[in-house]
Design an enzyme around this catalytic site. Structure first.
Site, short mmCIF file in Angstrom:
data_model
loop_
_atom_site.label_atom_id
_atom_site.label_comp_id
_atom_site.label_asym_id
_atom_site.label_seq_id
_atom_site.Cartn_x
_atom_site.Cartn_y
_atom_site.Cartn_z
N HIS A 196 0.80 -1.29 0.10
CA HIS A 196 -0.06 -0.06 0.02
C HIS A 196 0.84 1.34 0.02
CE1 HIS A 196 -3.20 -2.42 2.37
NE2 HIS A 196 -3.14 -2.69 1.23
N PRO A 197 1.82 1.44 -0.78
CA PRO A 197 2.68 2.70 -0.84
C PRO A 197 1.93 3.88 -1.30
CG PRO A 197 3.28 1.26 -2.76
CD PRO A 197 2.32 0.33 -1.65
#
Length: 547
Positions: free
Chosen positions: A466-467
């Site tokens: 989930h960057p």
């Protein structure tokens, strides 16, 4: 390589991921505009994309950017594997399909830092309009939108045991994590339709491709934004040869938290001193480009299962037949079928830990799974205080950037994950797991003290795909885009993807990324006036739940 001038479009979108697919669909609703969508990867027409339980088989294939971070000092100098979708639909074509909006406080926090129009009351109607929930329309859900959101067609008995264990441990049952409250344990809803993945490409791009005003080019990697003065006038890309497409109105970057800041910097938009290191002429000195990188970090508590009920047998001939004929059975599993949201710190007003529970072994992204049946707890940090960065490796566009994750740099992040492992062990020892619990594979019986658990976290921590945050939205001096997602210092250029998030949401980030696509497309079509920047130093968001 010679550069060949190409055709001209009103809008050029770079990246066909969760944001890009939405923007392409919404802009082409206007038959009077033309849109070019450039995607570096391939199509999403592959069986492992459509079969939910097969998502991890896409890792380290041609449909994965398969990034590796720089060695991380806080994680025992390990280089972490970061899978990112490289195909139509982007990471929505290879994620775990969990539909999670996040918490009201996430969006209210964004709005408090000058991002007008992004409060929860502002974004909830957008979420509802996009959703087609199997449960029908309600105060918190929509029906009739392009994005199918479904209940699980299959729930493993180990997943049911996790929910029972949470209730036994005193956690509330929660039938809807996107409802009035996020806390508790329950089943996730998923972006699936009739037992198959329903990605952003399925929801948005598939109908848009029927329109003559949309051109989609796959295996076309953008290498530079072409500027005329300070106006984004086109995109240079490689598709066999080096080509240039011209944009009459705007260029829209939808490459995600890694690719979008890289392309900005390659084009002269970013921290001036860093760009000069590589001989890149500075068009706009934006020190925030590539900064504020953060993700949900997690670690695993893994157990052997004494009964042959896990997803290890999902690909038996019987289960394959059940899926192919009826779209039923274990192959419809998204992996982490159930989970929960827990407050580990009593002075926090929001959950600071999310559980993903998989009724299977999931060790090192699935590459190091033991033989046989098992189950995995993945306590996940929701409010990371650590921040990393994306920087250039060179001025060569086809080289990956340097990813500095720094995912445990803040000591509080390590402490929450240690507490998450302790809670995982407590859940595993409840009566609910008595019929299934075998030996503890990880961390292992010899890892008992807080010091030993902290060492285990450092040598095993991974981020959970989930960057966000590297082209942060805001009105302060370190913001990269304004609340209309326009890049500061230039014209005709927006970033519409997860990199624009000022701070990560509480939960999986695919639905918020599509929200950003919806809001960004509406902003383009509305063409509002740019707000003034705040003066003074930057104001990055802190933990949303801190009192």
């Amino acid at each position: 390589m010679a550069t060949v001038e190409g055709t001209e479009f009103d809008y050029i979108i770079v990246g066909a991921g969760s944001g890009g697919c939405v923007v392409a669909e919404r802009l082409t609703e206007d038959a009077d505009v033309t849109v070019l969508l450039l995607e570096a990867g391939e199509t999403n027409r592959k069986r492992e994309v459509q079969i939910p339980a097969a998502f991890w088989k896409l890792f380290k294939t041609s449909r994965d950017w398969a990034y590796q971070t720089a060695p991380d000092p806080a994680a025992d100098d390990r280089s972490l594997f970061w899978p990112r979708g490289k195909m139509l639909g982007g990471s929505s074509s290879m994620n775990c399909m969990i539909y999670m909006r996040g918490n009201r406080a996430d969006y209210d926090g964004w709005a408090e830092f000058g991002n007008d129009g992004w409060s929860f009351d502002d974004v909830l109607p957008v979420f509802l309009a996009a959703e087609d929930n199997q449960r029908g329309a309600s105060q918190y859900h929509g029906a009739g939108g392009p994005l199918h959101v479904s209940d699980l067609r299959y729930v493993n008995p180990l997943s049911e045991a996790f929910i029972e264990a949470g209730i036994e441990a005193g956690l509330p049952a929660n039938p809807d994590f996107n409802g009035p409250s996020q806390e508790g344990v329950g089943k996730y809803q998923v972006t699936q339709w009739r037992g198959a993945r329903w990605s952003a490409a399925d929801a948005y791009l598939r109908p848009a491709r029927k329109r003559p005003n949309l051109t989609v080019r796959t295996q076309a990697q953008a290498t530079r934004i072409v500027f005329e003065g300070a106006r984004a006038a086109g995109v240079e890309y490689v598709q066999g040869s080096r080509l240039v497409a011209r944009a009459r109105r705007e260029v829209v970057l939808c490459g995600g938290a890694i690719n979008s800041p890289q392309l900005l910097m390659l084009s002269g938009v970013g921290p001036a001193d860093h760009l000069r290191e590589f001989g890149i002429p500075v068009l706009a000195d934006l020190p925030g480009v590539g900064q504020n990188l953060h993700d949900h970090a997690g670690c695993t508590a893994v157990y052997a299962c004494t009964r042959p009920v896990s997803l290890a047998s999902a690909e038996s001939p019987r289960n394959i037949a059940n899926y192919l004929l009826r779209r039923r059975g274990p192959l419809t599993s998204n992996g982490p079928e159930v989970g929960g949201f827990v407050r580990m710190r009593p002075n926090w007003s929001l959950s600071d830990l999310q559980f993903h529970f998989a009724p299977a072994y999931f060790v090192e992204h699935g590459f190091a799974n033991p033989e046989g049946h098992g189950f995995t707890f993945l306590p996940t940090l929701l409010e990371p205080q650590s921040r990393g960065s994306i920087t250039l490796r060179s001025a060569e566009p086809l080289e990956p950037p340097i990813i500095q994750a720094r995912c445990l740099e803040a000591s509080s992040d390590l402490e929450v994950l240690v507490d998450g492992l302790k809670l995982s062990r407590a859940l595993a020892q409840t009566h609910a797991f008595d019929a299934f619990r075998g030996k503890e594979v990880l961390p292992g019986d010899d890892v008992r003290s807080d010091t030993d658990l902290a060492a285990y976290v450092r040598r095993s921590v991974e981020t959970v795909y989930h960057p966000v945050g590297t082209c942060r939205m805001g009105t302060d001096t370190d913001a990269v885009v304004d609340p209309q997602l326009r890049v500061y210092g230039v014209t005709g250029l927006r970033v519409i993807d997860a990199s624009a998030m000022p701070a990560i949401t509480h939960g999986n980030t695919n639905a918020p990324s599509m929200l950003i696509g919806e809001k960004g497309a509406a902003a383009i079509r509305g063409a509002g006036r740019a707000p003034a920047r705040r003066s003074g130093t930057s104001s990055p968001l802190g933990p949303a739940g801190q009192e």
